[in-house]
Design an enzyme around this catalytic site. Sequence first.
Site, PDB file in Angstrom:
ATOM      1  N   LYS A 278       2.196  16.710   7.527  1.00 57.58           N
ATOM      2  CA  LYS A 278       0.503  16.535   7.254  1.00 57.58           C
ATOM      3  C   LYS A 278       0.120  18.285   7.543  1.00 57.58           C
ATOM      4  O   LYS A 278       0.436  18.923   8.120  1.00 57.58           O
ATOM      5  CB  LYS A 278      -0.155  15.696   8.138  1.00 57.58           C
ATOM      6  CG  LYS A 278       0.205  14.257   7.897  1.00 57.58           C
ATOM      7  CD  LYS A 278      -0.445  13.229   9.080  1.00 57.58           C
ATOM      8  CE  LYS A 278      -0.106  11.945   8.573  1.00 57.58           C
ATOM      9  NZ  LYS A 278      -0.732  11.580   7.487  1.00 57.58           N
ATOM     10  N   ARG A 352       4.505   1.554   5.803  1.00 57.65           N
ATOM     11  CA  ARG A 352       5.144   0.725   4.875  1.00 57.65           C
ATOM     12  C   ARG A 352       6.788   0.511   5.284  1.00 57.65           C
ATOM     13  O   ARG A 352       7.198  -0.693   5.011  1.00 57.65           O
ATOM     14  CB  ARG A 352       4.827   0.663   3.497  1.00 57.65           C
ATOM     15  CG  ARG A 352       5.438   2.128   2.889  1.00 57.65           C
ATOM     16  CD  ARG A 352       4.681   2.434   1.616  1.00 57.65           C
ATOM     17  NE  ARG A 352       3.459   3.107   1.923  1.00 57.65           N
ATOM     18  CZ  ARG A 352       2.454   3.619   1.289  1.00 57.65           C
ATOM     19  NH1 ARG A 352       2.877   3.675  -0.246  1.00 57.65           N
ATOM     20  NH2 ARG A 352       1.476   3.883   1.511  1.00 57.65           N
TER      21      ARG A 352
END
Length: 496
Positions: A278, A352
């Site tokens: 990120k 996920r």
Amino acid sequence: MEFVVKSAKASTQKTATLILPLGENCQLGSVAQSVDSASAGALSTALKRGDIQGKPGQTLLLHGLPGLKAERVLLVGTGKADELDSRQWRKVVNAALAVIKNLGGGDAAFAMQDVQVKGRDSYARTRLLVEIVADGQYVFDQFKSKKAEPRALQKIILLCDKAEQAGVERAAREASAIATGMAFTRDLGNLPPNVCHPTFLADQARQLSKAYKGVKLDVLDEKKLRELGAGAFLAVSQGSDQPGCIIVLQYNGGKKGDKPYALVGKGITFDTGGISLKPGLGMDEMKYDMGGGASVLGTLKAVLELQLPINLVCLLACAENMPSGGATRPGDIVTTMSGQTVEILNTDAEGRLVLCDTLTYAERFEPRAVVDVATLTGACIVALGSNTSGLLGNNDELIQQLLQAGESAADRAWQLPLFDEYQEQLDSPFADIANIGGPKAGTITAACFLSRFTKKYPWAHLDIAGTAWTSGGKEKGATGRPVPLLTQYLLDRING
């Protein structure tokens, strides 16, 4: 904070501060009129000065009114009667709280029993009031060398009509439990990531299981997860020196043999993005990526405070997502606990991956329904902002139950579609499924991914990326959401 319910008259209630509603254009309700009469028209005289008009959130503090046992009277504007909804009610209560929490005396009495809030009876109106007041007292200063001054306000008196006392008492009890769960969730979220890592969360779960009866704890460590074939989960945790785990808490408050409801929380205690790193700006807020897990623990705490007659299993998927020489690479293919293979195209779509194996593990409890909670996608913030949680799932009845719970708890969600056409975005030429579906419909394709692992039970997914914390500035911090929604959902299952 202590909440006491009384059916006494407002004019005879002994308190440091008596709080009364004032409608638009200085309209006094029946309770305020009785106080005005008891004080020889002192309220009417004060209103003639024009210092307050009764607009929502306006306040006027009056001292030493004759004929009353209250030391002060606080008038709070409630606006036009036909416009007073839950949002305006929150504004009204917060305005009152902003005044009374800075006063001396130690207590305050709300005499709001004749206020009508759209869509809320006395129970629902009171519950929201208590939640707002209790949550408004929250302070996080564990890491400050100079602690906050102790709050003078210790007790809130809730005045009500005798006929409504039982319902108001229930509202206060439930709201206090929800506020306790929210505070626990906020504490966990606000902790720094060098303190709150997966092992720490497991320790918190252990303390919870020891503090309340009827709770069983099981922590699946990485060795056990390897035995179970949790390849997607381990692909996330393998880059960190902090070992990951799935925390399982079972609460058996219902009838023996009744199938449990299940809550599954994403517990990424820090998310760098992994090899798909990120940007540095704002990365500190990735400590909040365990907000789903924290809210599941907070909901369980509320349930335990109330000792609800329900069977509940809570599963937290806890890991750190870090870059290292041993971290998962974009392009790696892993085998999930379900046997399906996943091509990891982006290591920053890690939530996920830990959730899919945890959702598969949930099958063994034969749950009535499963709700997973996750700070899953930035796309949800783009779609819904920071006011509303995203909601998707495979069962219309469950979706409606959660939407209704959100409305009742003033902790709203909004349904997004889960059409089959979106599933095609997850096609991979090399594995059964890819872990991302391109730039379009990111919240939906993330839920599509999870749906591949939830075919054996009714399932819903709450994306709380926008609602779990407030970003930046002085107000930065965890919100405690969606503990009210989740607790209301469970209360409805009992009452329904």
